[in-house]
Design an enzyme around this catalytic site. Sequence first.
Site, mmCIF file in Angstrom:
data_model
loop_
_atom_site.group_PDB
_atom_site.id
_atom_site.type_symbol
_atom_site.label_atom_id
_atom_site.label_comp_id
_atom_site.label_asym_id
_atom_site.label_seq_id
_atom_site.Cartn_x
_atom_site.Cartn_y
_atom_site.Cartn_z
ATOM 1 N N ASP A 1 -115.238 66.618 32.850
ATOM 2 C CA ASP A 1 -114.385 66.355 31.910
ATOM 3 C C ASP A 1 -113.003 67.534 31.769
ATOM 4 O O ASP A 1 -112.763 67.232 33.193
ATOM 5 C CB ASP A 1 -114.982 67.589 30.808
ATOM 6 C CG ASP A 1 -114.408 66.245 29.039
ATOM 7 O OD1 ASP A 1 -112.332 66.696 29.279
ATOM 8 O OD2 ASP A 1 -115.061 66.059 28.298
ATOM 9 N N ASP B 1 -117.865 81.597 21.561
ATOM 10 C CA ASP B 1 -118.804 81.087 21.224
ATOM 11 C C ASP B 1 -119.612 80.086 22.464
ATOM 12 O O ASP B 1 -120.558 79.321 22.129
ATOM 13 C CB ASP B 1 -118.444 79.523 20.203
ATOM 14 C CG ASP B 1 -117.438 80.212 19.095
ATOM 15 O OD1 ASP B 1 -117.782 81.515 19.160
ATOM 16 O OD2 ASP B 1 -117.098 79.122 18.254
ATOM 17 N N HIS C 1 -109.990 68.998 26.294
ATOM 18 C CA HIS C 1 -110.838 68.045 25.187
ATOM 19 C C HIS C 1 -112.512 68.790 26.183
ATOM 20 O O HIS C 1 -113.674 69.019 25.666
ATOM 21 C CB HIS C 1 -110.860 66.710 26.377
ATOM 22 C CG HIS C 1 -111.531 65.348 26.175
ATOM 23 N ND1 HIS C 1 -112.698 65.361 26.819
ATOM 24 C CD2 HIS C 1 -111.764 64.697 24.778
ATOM 25 C CE1 HIS C 1 -113.122 64.078 26.159
ATOM 26 N NE2 HIS C 1 -111.944 63.857 24.976
ATOM 27 N N ASN D 1 -112.386 53.515 22.267
ATOM 28 C CA ASN D 1 -111.609 53.586 21.078
ATOM 29 C C ASN D 1 -110.589 52.936 20.808
ATOM 30 O O ASN D 1 -109.568 52.931 19.905
ATOM 31 C CB ASN D 1 -110.843 55.342 20.964
ATOM 32 C CG ASN D 1 -112.021 56.085 21.151
ATOM 33 O OD1 ASN D 1 -112.139 56.696 21.161
ATOM 34 N ND2 ASN D 1 -110.792 57.142 21.662
ATOM 35 N N ALA E 1 -119.394 53.180 30.112
ATOM 36 C CA ALA E 1 -120.888 52.903 29.213
ATOM 37 C C ALA E 1 -120.994 51.944 28.617
ATOM 38 O O ALA E 1 -122.620 51.235 28.468
ATOM 39 C CB ALA E 1 -120.319 53.556 28.074
ATOM 40 N N TYR F 1 -122.829 49.847 32.029
ATOM 41 C CA TYR F 1 -123.882 49.353 32.141
ATOM 42 C C TYR F 1 -125.350 49.763 31.845
ATOM 43 O O TYR F 1 -124.797 51.483 31.402
ATOM 44 C CB TYR F 1 -122.814 50.666 33.828
ATOM 45 C CG TYR F 1 -121.724 50.427 33.874
ATOM 46 C CD1 TYR F 1 -121.365 49.225 34.642
ATOM 47 C CD2 TYR F 1 -121.273 51.447 34.736
ATOM 48 C CE1 TYR F 1 -120.893 49.103 35.257
ATOM 49 C CE2 TYR F 1 -120.505 51.543 35.639
ATOM 50 C CZ TYR F 1 -119.500 49.434 36.221
ATOM 51 O OH TYR F 1 -118.502 49.577 36.835
ATOM 52 N N THR G 1 -126.767 53.455 31.512
ATOM 53 C CA THR G 1 -126.012 55.003 30.841
ATOM 54 C C THR G 1 -127.259 54.591 29.086
ATOM 55 O O THR G 1 -127.408 53.264 28.346
ATOM 56 C CB THR G 1 -124.544 54.827 30.724
ATOM 57 O OG1 THR G 1 -124.397 54.056 29.673
ATOM 58 C CG2 THR G 1 -123.664 54.573 32.538
ATOM 59 N N SER H 1 -115.634 59.754 22.879
ATOM 60 C CA SER H 1 -116.240 61.323 23.445
ATOM 61 C C SER H 1 -116.817 62.587 22.219
ATOM 62 O O SER H 1 -118.032 62.840 22.635
ATOM 63 C CB SER H 1 -115.073 62.136 23.290
ATOM 64 O OG SER H 1 -114.105 61.838 24.455
#
Length: 377
Positions: free
Chosen positions: A131, A140, A164, A255, A266, A268, A271, A318
């Site tokens: 990312d 946190d 992100h 999206n 995604a 493929y 995954t 995401s």
Amino acid sequence: MDTTAFLRWLQGTMTEKGASHRKRIIRFQHTEDFRRFVHEWSEMKGSVSTLQAVRQMGIIQAISCPIPDDSPHRRFDGRVWVETDQRVRIHGVTSRVPAPEKGIPWGVAHVKAPQAWSTTTGHKIRIGVVDTGVDFNHPDLRGSLARGINLLNRSLLPHDDNGHGTHIAGTIAAANQPQGMIGVAPRSLIHPIKAFDHNGSAYVSDIILAIDWCVRNRMNIINMSFGMKSRSKALLNAVTNAANAGVIIVASSGNDGKRRAIDYPARYPQTISVGATTRLRRIAPFSNRGIYIDIYAPGDKITSAWLKGKYHEMSGTSMATSHVSGAVALLLAKHPELTPTEVKSALRRSMQPLRGKKAPRMTGELDIAKMLQIMEK
């Protein structure tokens, strides 16, 4: 293959003036050719500055570098494959500062993660988050971060300059109760891999280098909250090799609100592809959907960690993907022997039905308590 001639050609073409240079991925068909090339390139690059722009990707026997449109396969036909090094974007839709919300975010509660914590917290499961990096000082996340890498500048830590990546890491593994928030798998370890710049953009070659790093450093899971519209054989090759090495790859579907198509990687089959839902267990309007989705998870108005120790609300597939990565960490901590295929099967066998007249019947929403229960039978 005459790798010396290929190196000379590469050196000449990379310095060619007046030509339109574009980043390419050049894959070697034969292992021996690739090994010879890497050996000769390693010896030459110290004295030839041009060759320092070449990056090797061992996981797919390839290199990336900027070369003109006149591709090399015309001269080295049958020995190398060439493809354009495409741009990839992160999958976040909207972002805003939320109303104060501490403790367990709605998505974490919704997927029933708290019911699992008496038996599994994802202890020591290693998750490579490919990312924009992470905020190392976020209270946190301090106990959840492990060694990563900055692929854009290897001399720097993978610091997040976008937000992100920190948001994704928070949903997976934040652990700061009672002062802050808690993620799905609070004792899992996030290894931040910065492949995306401050605009949330990367090249396919950066993603492949990230996958390579994850496989070599024995990640259990790779979180891929990004995508692109067109297929890349090089990326498929890297994803396949990672899955064959036993790494579970969780990827966001995109999206665009499409009903019959989702983004790569995604799409493929190697995954776990993730779509997004709302609090009402309906598919979020922005989420891609259809037969290519393996599972849905909360992705609408998700509050998580942000830069400078703050919090942000984001929507996107995401965010859904990070819930699934956390769920897989909880599962693997109890059943470390599971293969990627078995993990996908466990997720699909334990899904909650979605709501809505047009909701698909073949897939559903993540349910961690049910998943763990099924695995004990």
